[in-house]
Design a protein around this motif. Structure first.
Motif, mmCIF file in Angstrom:
data_model
loop_
_atom_site.group_PDB
_atom_site.id
_atom_site.type_symbol
_atom_site.label_atom_id
_atom_site.label_comp_id
_atom_site.label_asym_id
_atom_site.label_seq_id
_atom_site.Cartn_x
_atom_site.Cartn_y
_atom_site.Cartn_z
ATOM 1 N N GLU A 47 11.174 -31.111 22.295
ATOM 2 C CA GLU A 47 9.726 -31.237 21.482
ATOM 3 C C GLU A 47 9.719 -32.343 20.570
ATOM 4 O O GLU A 47 10.717 -32.474 19.698
ATOM 5 N N THR A 48 9.140 -33.402 20.705
ATOM 6 C CA THR A 48 9.146 -34.416 19.638
ATOM 7 C C THR A 48 7.643 -34.470 18.883
ATOM 8 O O THR A 48 7.680 -35.270 18.001
ATOM 9 N N GLY A 49 6.810 -33.757 19.387
ATOM 10 C CA GLY A 49 5.461 -33.716 18.591
ATOM 11 C C GLY A 49 4.563 -34.878 19.048
ATOM 12 O O GLY A 49 3.612 -34.941 18.510
ATOM 13 N N LEU A 50 5.081 -35.680 20.067
ATOM 14 C CA LEU A 50 4.148 -36.798 20.424
ATOM 15 C C LEU A 50 3.125 -36.422 21.430
ATOM 16 O O LEU A 50 2.922 -35.342 22.237
ATOM 17 N N GLU A 51 1.778 -37.039 21.184
ATOM 18 C CA GLU A 51 0.635 -36.907 21.969
ATOM 19 C C GLU A 51 0.723 -38.223 22.925
ATOM 20 O O GLU A 51 1.038 -39.166 22.911
ATOM 21 N N PRO A 52 -0.400 -38.314 24.234
ATOM 22 C CA PRO A 52 -0.335 -39.114 24.954
ATOM 23 C C PRO A 52 -0.691 -40.520 24.215
ATOM 24 O O PRO A 52 -1.517 -40.609 23.282
ATOM 25 N N ALA A 53 -0.065 -41.655 24.867
ATOM 26 C CA ALA A 53 -0.580 -42.773 24.468
ATOM 27 C C ALA A 53 -2.009 -43.393 24.359
ATOM 28 O O ALA A 53 -2.617 -42.688 25.402
ATOM 29 N N MET A 89 -7.797 -51.011 24.041
ATOM 30 C CA MET A 89 -8.775 -50.643 23.208
ATOM 31 C C MET A 89 -8.247 -50.491 21.705
ATOM 32 O O MET A 89 -9.185 -50.532 20.877
ATOM 33 N N GLU A 90 -7.251 -49.891 21.673
ATOM 34 C CA GLU A 90 -6.753 -49.667 20.278
ATOM 35 C C GLU A 90 -5.119 -49.815 20.179
ATOM 36 O O GLU A 90 -4.689 -50.025 21.395
ATOM 37 N N VAL A 91 -4.714 -49.458 19.272
ATOM 38 C CA VAL A 91 -3.105 -49.255 19.126
ATOM 39 C C VAL A 91 -2.725 -48.095 20.167
ATOM 40 O O VAL A 91 -3.008 -46.939 19.873
ATOM 41 N N ALA A 92 -1.763 -48.501 20.938
ATOM 42 C CA ALA A 92 -1.492 -47.428 21.991
ATOM 43 C C ALA A 92 -0.492 -46.642 21.432
ATOM 44 O O ALA A 92 -0.645 -45.467 21.671
ATOM 45 N N LEU A 93 0.439 -46.645 20.535
ATOM 46 C CA LEU A 93 1.522 -45.705 20.042
ATOM 47 C C LEU A 93 1.342 -45.695 18.581
ATOM 48 O O LEU A 93 2.238 -46.155 17.827
ATOM 49 N N PRO A 94 0.482 -45.032 17.988
ATOM 50 C CA PRO A 94 0.110 -44.708 16.631
ATOM 51 C C PRO A 94 1.272 -43.894 15.929
ATOM 52 O O PRO A 94 1.666 -44.153 14.582
ATOM 53 N N GLU A 95 2.071 -43.291 16.838
ATOM 54 C CA GLU A 95 3.070 -42.634 16.277
ATOM 55 C C GLU A 95 4.553 -43.021 16.596
ATOM 56 O O GLU A 95 5.629 -42.201 16.907
ATOM 57 N N ILE A 96 4.787 -44.436 16.823
ATOM 58 C CA ILE A 96 5.911 -44.974 17.573
ATOM 59 C C ILE A 96 6.995 -44.719 16.246
ATOM 60 O O ILE A 96 8.272 -44.517 16.833
ATOM 61 N N LYS A 97 6.800 -44.441 15.266
ATOM 62 C CA LYS A 97 7.896 -43.946 14.383
ATOM 63 C C LYS A 97 8.634 -42.790 14.723
ATOM 64 O O LYS A 97 9.910 -42.735 14.671
ATOM 65 N N SER A 98 7.769 -41.704 15.126
ATOM 66 C CA SER A 98 8.270 -40.616 15.554
ATOM 67 C C SER A 98 9.235 -40.730 16.873
ATOM 68 O O SER A 98 10.238 -40.294 17.135
ATOM 69 N N ALA A 99 8.754 -41.684 17.600
ATOM 70 C CA ALA A 99 9.290 -41.725 18.868
ATOM 71 C C ALA A 99 10.692 -42.495 18.753
ATOM 72 O O ALA A 99 11.763 -42.166 19.122
ATOM 73 N N LEU A 100 10.914 -43.527 17.736
ATOM 74 C CA LEU A 100 12.051 -44.270 17.634
ATOM 75 C C LEU A 100 13.015 -43.267 17.172
ATOM 76 O O LEU A 100 14.200 -43.185 17.241
ATOM 77 N N ALA A 136 13.150 -39.988 17.373
ATOM 78 C CA ALA A 136 13.616 -38.955 18.404
ATOM 79 C C ALA A 136 14.582 -39.835 19.530
ATOM 80 O O ALA A 136 15.597 -39.115 19.828
ATOM 81 N N GLY A 137 14.161 -41.109 19.667
ATOM 82 C CA GLY A 137 15.458 -41.582 20.564
ATOM 83 C C GLY A 137 16.665 -41.793 20.076
ATOM 84 O O GLY A 137 17.781 -41.598 20.547
ATOM 85 N N ARG A 138 16.751 -42.060 18.750
ATOM 86 C CA ARG A 138 18.175 -42.043 17.792
ATOM 87 C C ARG A 138 18.734 -40.466 18.030
ATOM 88 O O ARG A 138 19.862 -40.359 18.174
#
Lengths: 331, 331
Positions: free
Chosen positions: A101-107, A112-123, A125-127
């Motif tokens: 679980e990363t806590g991310l929601e659909p892009a 129309m808008e910023v696709a990944l408002p939570e990109i910091k969490s995604a980065l 999670a990748g690390r």
């Protein structure tokens, strides 16, 4: 194109996520209708992790009734006894199976808008996932179930100022619709010189997590199992100067037949591994239809079947696939 | 008791969970008051995974204001660059950090009902986590943050018909209350000959997942980092005939001082590793108080400090702990 025998993965990381892009009518065929594409990665996760369909009554399928490639990938992984780590890369519905679980929601829809408002969490999670798996004895395979992901791949490339046409999991690639959305995303955000910014503005969370993972790679062997979606990830990582000596794209001959020119233009051909499975050997029409380009990739189809075919022939693998699929259609 | 130098873990799996048992007044000190014990494993997860407290304003502490051992464990793991996999072993509140989702909810109070209605999911999760980590190059450490877990450990032993008195993370072990609850659980369910049934009826999900993990172990090196909770897991696994040659209990000298007779009665003394950290070297009163038996274990305190002390002295480790803790008290 490399035809060497590669070591089989010791683990499969399946990134499951959605993007609002897949809700656009007739853009993604990873589901009976646009709304159900949001359930597809959830059910793919359940099929790969538990061998069962839990959140729906039947496996995801295209509007033509062709079953999700996770049926085939799951059979291949099972034959090799490869465990999967399911990662939430932006799921709308949580799988009824264990997952990371990363806590991310659909892009969001990047046109129309910023696709990944939570990109910091995604980065992050990748690390974290890299640190979790870096002590693995063998190669790491990374696969994806992201309906709409070939479109977000093209959006990112276009936003980054690169010409690129992605493949499609559909027989008839909705080229015009993709083009229109890609033009919209460029118009909305403007061309970006930093590809990570392009991912944030127009991409999906699978791309962000995978790129963060790859930024940590040193000499680990990594297989990116997917079509043009993973080719774009490979390309961005390579252009950013990450260590790509041991990072390979694993895909199907169906994707290559459709998009070899596009893929070989961005991925070093020595780093492309192609799976050739004779789908016609299945006793099920829905699976035979893969051979006619109805479904080309998804859920690590190319990677999982490539490695399974190193130790068994097409017939044995397809017998396993048919046995597994029969549980869903004659329950 | 073994004093050999053991290889440091390549990964730390932290099982975080709750049990309704910890809500009983004055049973667990892992929180300011009984209700807040439900938040403690959530915040321990955040501290270990991100180095931050996110779901609350300050780190969990005992009613006397002594901070959670995850502060010390996190500093030790960080010094060794050991990544943790946080596992939901029955959390009421989901951590705001990435973690392995099993879908489990807090264990019920086994003296009144079946403690683990979802034990099947827990056993599946244990097997999946084993398969995920079995290709790790080094030893695997398993730790826990389960307030009330020393009581559930004693409950399981008593349900299984064994005399056993667990240690406590509190200075004053609430022996009478524990005894009363343990009598109630035996009265409610009756003595069980199968320890896994005893876990289902009176235990917690950390026990179930860890036992399922251990049932798959062959020659992998596993450290069970904890006090009497992990001693009971070791004992059950051993009595069930699992391969325990390379499975060790790692705990603190504080636990051993309190419960050596109980622990050495169930764990082969050659498989016990004891950490001796001089908490008095801290500049913080709250941490110095560990030395006076105010907090004995938790969040892998013994295991993480034992391995950190193989490569640094008490003073260097405590300097790191103080530096980390200072961020929380002077934010």
């Amino acid at each position: 194109m490399s035809h060497n025998l590669h070591d089989k993965p010791s683990i499969n990381v399946l990134f499951c996520g959605s993007t609002d892009i897949s809700r656009l009518n007739s853009l993604s065929s990873a589901g009976k209708d646009p709304e159900s594409t949001f359930l597809t990665p959830t059910v793919d996760a359940e099929i790969i992790q538990t061998g069962k369909v839990i959140s729906t009554d039947e496996p995801p399928m295209t509007p033509d009734g062709i079953p999700t490639p996770s049926i085939i990938a799951s059979s291949a992984l099972d034959a090799m006894e490869i465990q999967s780590l399911i990662v939430n890369a932006g799921l709308k519905f949580k799988p009824k199976a264990s997952y990371y679980e990363t806590g991310l929601e659909p892009a969001k829809a990047g046109n129309m808008e910023v696709a990944l408002p939570e990109i910091k969490s995604a980065l992050s999670a990748g690390r974290d996932i890299f640190r979790l798996l870096k002590n693995c004895k063998g190669p790491i395979m990374m696969s994806e179930s992201v309906p709409g992901g070939t479109t977000t791949a093209q959006m990112v490339m276009n936003l980054w100022g690169k010409e690129f046409k992605s493949s499609s999991s559909m027989k008839h690639n909705p080229v015009d619709l993709k083009e229109r959305i890609c033009k919209e995303v460029v118009k909305h955000h403007g061309i970006q010189s930093d590809p990570i910014k392009a991912v944030r503005l127009g991409g999906d969370y699978m791309q962000a997590i995978t790129l963060s993972f790859l930024s940590n790679v040193d000499d680990e062997i990594v297989y990116l199992a997917g079509g043009t979606q993973m080719a774009v990830v490979w390309y961005i990582a390579s252009e950013l100067g990450y260590h790509m000596d041991n990072v390979y794209l694993c895909t199907t001959d169906l994707v290559m037949k459709d998009s070899a020119d596009q893929i070989e233009g961005i991925v070093n051909p020595d780093h492309i591994i192609v799976s050739r499975l004779n789908y016609k050997l299945s006793e099920y029409k829905g699976i035979q239809l893969y051979a006619d380009d109805n479904v080309r990739e998804g859920a690590g189809l190319g990677g999982s079947t490539y490695f399974a075919l190193q130790t068994m022939d097409d017939k044995s693998l397809m017998k396993r696939v048919d046995g597994f699929y029969s549980k869903f259609i004659h329950p």
